[in-house]
Motif scaffolding. Sequence first.
Motif, PDB file in Angstrom:
ATOM      1  N   ARG A   5       0.832  -1.207   0.000  1.00  0.00           N
ATOM      2  CA  ARG A   5       0.000   0.000   0.000  1.00  0.00           C
ATOM      3  C   ARG A   5       0.868   1.258   0.000  1.00  0.00           C
ATOM      4  N   THR A   6       1.990   1.215   0.705  1.00  0.00           N
ATOM      5  CA  THR A   6       2.908   2.353   0.699  1.00  0.00           C
ATOM      6  C   THR A   6       3.523   2.529  -0.681  1.00  0.00           C
ATOM      7  N   ALA A   7       3.933   1.428  -1.304  1.00  0.00           N
ATOM      8  CA  ALA A   7       4.522   1.500  -2.648  1.00  0.00           C
ATOM      9  C   ALA A   7       3.522   2.046  -3.663  1.00  0.00           C
ATOM     10  N   LEU A   8       2.253   1.664  -3.530  1.00  0.00           N
ATOM     11  CA  LEU A   8       1.234   2.116  -4.469  1.00  0.00           C
ATOM     12  C   LEU A   8       0.812   3.565  -4.223  1.00  0.00           C
ATOM     13  N   GLY A   9       0.949   4.019  -2.980  1.00  0.00           N
ATOM     14  CA  GLY A   9       0.588   5.400  -2.667  1.00  0.00           C
ATOM     15  C   GLY A   9      -0.860   5.692  -3.012  1.00  0.00           C
ATOM     16  N   SER A  10      -1.087   6.765  -3.742  1.00  0.00           N
ATOM     17  CA  SER A  10      -2.460   7.171  -4.073  1.00  0.00           C
ATOM     18  C   SER A  10      -3.128   6.221  -5.072  1.00  0.00           C
ATOM     19  N   ALA A  11      -2.366   5.330  -5.696  1.00  0.00           N
ATOM     20  CA  ALA A  11      -2.938   4.367  -6.634  1.00  0.00           C
ATOM     21  C   ALA A  11      -3.551   3.157  -5.915  1.00  0.00           C
ATOM     22  N   ALA A  12      -3.318   3.021  -4.612  1.00  0.00           N
ATOM     23  CA  ALA A  12      -3.873   1.899  -3.845  1.00  0.00           C
ATOM     24  C   ALA A  12      -5.392   2.013  -3.793  1.00  0.00           C
ATOM     25  N   VAL A  13      -6.069   0.895  -3.965  1.00  0.00           N
ATOM     26  CA  VAL A  13      -7.530   0.880  -3.876  1.00  0.00           C
ATOM     27  C   VAL A  13      -7.943   0.452  -2.483  1.00  0.00           C
ATOM     28  N   SER A  14      -9.193   0.690  -2.135  1.00  0.00           N
ATOM     29  CA  SER A  14      -9.671   0.311  -0.811  1.00  0.00           C
ATOM     30  C   SER A  14      -9.718  -1.216  -0.683  1.00  0.00           C
ATOM     31  N   HIS A  15      -9.627  -1.671   0.547  1.00  0.00           N
ATOM     32  CA  HIS A  15      -9.668  -3.113   0.826  1.00  0.00           C
ATOM     33  C   HIS A  15     -11.057  -3.657   0.505  1.00  0.00           C
ATOM     34  N   PRO A  16     -11.136  -4.746  -0.231  1.00  0.00           N
ATOM     35  CA  PRO A  16     -12.457  -5.351  -0.469  1.00  0.00           C
ATOM     36  C   PRO A  16     -12.874  -6.188   0.736  1.00  0.00           C
ATOM     37  N   ALA A  17     -14.169  -6.407   0.864  1.00  0.00           N
ATOM     38  CA  ALA A  17     -14.668  -7.299   1.917  1.00  0.00           C
ATOM     39  C   ALA A  17     -14.249  -8.718   1.566  1.00  0.00           C
ATOM     40  N   ILE A  18     -13.774  -9.459   2.569  1.00  0.00           N
ATOM     41  CA  ILE A  18     -13.333 -10.838   2.342  1.00  0.00           C
ATOM     42  C   ILE A  18     -14.069 -11.762   3.313  1.00  0.00           C
ATOM     43  N   THR A 165     -18.279 -11.203 -11.309  1.00  0.00           N
ATOM     44  CA  THR A 165     -17.722  -9.983 -10.722  1.00  0.00           C
ATOM     45  C   THR A 165     -17.662 -10.062  -9.206  1.00  0.00           C
ATOM     46  N   LYS A 166     -18.093 -11.191  -8.647  1.00  0.00           N
ATOM     47  CA  LYS A 166     -18.055 -11.368  -7.194  1.00  0.00           C
ATOM     48  C   LYS A 166     -18.295 -12.828  -6.863  1.00  0.00           C
ATOM     49  N   GLY A 167     -18.010 -13.162  -5.606  1.00  0.00           N
ATOM     50  CA  GLY A 167     -18.271 -14.510  -5.122  1.00  0.00           C
ATOM     51  C   GLY A 167     -17.091 -15.077  -4.369  1.00  0.00           C
ATOM     52  N   GLY A 168     -17.287 -16.248  -3.789  1.00  0.00           N
ATOM     53  CA  GLY A 168     -16.219 -16.931  -3.076  1.00  0.00           C
ATOM     54  C   GLY A 168     -15.632 -16.102  -1.952  1.00  0.00           C
ATOM     55  N   PHE A 169     -14.334 -15.898  -2.025  1.00  0.00           N
ATOM     56  CA  PHE A 169     -13.630 -15.154  -0.978  1.00  0.00           C
ATOM     57  C   PHE A 169     -13.964 -13.672  -0.989  1.00  0.00           C
ATOM     58  N   PHE A 170     -14.493 -13.169  -2.107  1.00  0.00           N
ATOM     59  CA  PHE A 170     -14.846 -11.752  -2.238  1.00  0.00           C
ATOM     60  C   PHE A 170     -16.324 -11.628  -2.623  1.00  0.00           C
ATOM     61  N   PRO A 171     -17.222 -11.792  -1.643  1.00  0.00           N
ATOM     62  CA  PRO A 171     -18.647 -11.837  -1.939  1.00  0.00           C
ATOM     63  C   PRO A 171     -19.191 -10.562  -2.591  1.00  0.00           C
ATOM     64  N   ALA A 172     -18.557  -9.436  -2.378  1.00  0.00           N
ATOM     65  CA  ALA A 172     -18.982  -8.178  -3.005  1.00  0.00           C
ATOM     66  C   ALA A 172     -18.051  -7.797  -4.152  1.00  0.00           C
ATOM     67  N   GLY A 173     -17.134  -8.676  -4.522  1.00  0.00           N
ATOM     68  CA  GLY A 173     -16.168  -8.388  -5.584  1.00  0.00           C
ATOM     69  C   GLY A 173     -14.917  -7.719  -5.043  1.00  0.00           C
ATOM     70  N   VAL A 174     -14.001  -7.406  -5.947  1.00  0.00           N
ATOM     71  CA  VAL A 174     -12.757  -6.737  -5.577  1.00  0.00           C
ATOM     72  C   VAL A 174     -12.810  -5.289  -6.057  1.00  0.00           C
ATOM     73  N   ASN A 175     -11.878  -4.493  -5.602  1.00  0.00           N
ATOM     74  CA  ASN A 175     -11.814  -3.088  -5.978  1.00  0.00           C
ATOM     75  C   ASN A 175     -10.682  -2.880  -6.978  1.00  0.00           C
ATOM     76  N   GLY A 176     -10.766  -1.855  -7.760  1.00  0.00           N
ATOM     77  CA  GLY A 176      -9.730  -1.569  -8.739  1.00  0.00           C
ATOM     78  C   GLY A 176     -10.270  -1.678 -10.152  1.00  0.00           C
ATOM     79  N   ASP A 177      -9.369  -1.663 -11.119  1.00  0.00           N
ATOM     80  CA  ASP A 177      -9.769  -1.674 -12.517  1.00  0.00           C
ATOM     81  C   ASP A 177     -10.189  -3.045 -13.019  1.00  0.00           C
ATOM     82  N   VAL A 178      -9.583  -4.107 -12.517  1.00  0.00           N
ATOM     83  CA  VAL A 178      -9.907  -5.459 -12.975  1.00  0.00           C
ATOM     84  C   VAL A 178     -10.782  -6.117 -11.925  1.00  0.00           C
ATOM     85  N   LYS A 179     -12.042  -6.367 -12.283  1.00  0.00           N
ATOM     86  CA  LYS A 179     -13.002  -6.918 -11.337  1.00  0.00           C
ATOM     87  C   LYS A 179     -13.704  -8.157 -11.862  1.00  0.00           C
TER      88      LYS A 179
END
Length: 184
Positions: A5-18, A165-179
Motif C-alpha cells: 500500500r505504501t509503494a502504491l501510494g495514491s494508486a492503492a484501492v480500498s480493501h475489499p470485503a473478504i 464480478t463477485k463470489g467466493g472469498f470476495f462476496p462483493a467483488g474486488v476493488n480496482g480496474d480489474v473486477k
Amino acid sequence: MKFLRTALGSAAVSHPAIDLQTSFTAAAQAAGLIKAGQQFDPFANENNFLLGAFIFEDVGVTAYKGAAPLITNKTYLEAAAGILAVEAYHAGTIRSALFTKGLATPANAISKARDSLDGPTDLDQSISRDGSMVNVTPTDANGIAFSRSPGQVLNVVYLTPKKATKGGFFPAGVNGDVKTSAGR
C-alpha cells in the motif's frame, strides 16, 4: 500489505470485503475435502491451516507472475517482484510441509479444484506426481513459474469457472480496474 500500500501510494484501492468462513468451506467442498453441510476451518489445526494456505499461495505466485508484464511503473514492478519471491518461498514451504505430513492427497484435490476454475488449460500442478516425489516448485517445461491472468485469478478466488464480478472469498467483488473473472 502495508509495504504494498505504501509503494502504491495514491494508486492503492480500498480493501475489499473478504469472507474467510463460507469461502474456505466452499473451496474445501469443491475439492472433496468435506461433504455438504460440513464446515472447514483453516484455523482449527495445523493441517487445516496448511491446506487453507495451499489454496492461496500457489495462486499468489501465478498471479504476480501473470501481472508482471502489465506493470510498467518500475517502483510497482520492484514491489511486486519482492512479493512474488516471498509468495514463492511460502508456496514451496507449504508444499513441502503438506507432503511431509502425508497430506498430498487432499492437497492434490485442491490443485485439481483450482484447475477446474482457472480456464480450459491444465495449469495447476499437484504437490506429488506419483505419490512418492514432491513437486515443490510447479513450473513450465523451461523451469519457469507459470502465469495466471488476472481474470483466471479472479475465477479461483470467486470460486467459479464462469465469468463473474463477485463470489467466493470476495462476496462483493474486488476493488480496482480489474473486477471481472475470465470465465470459460
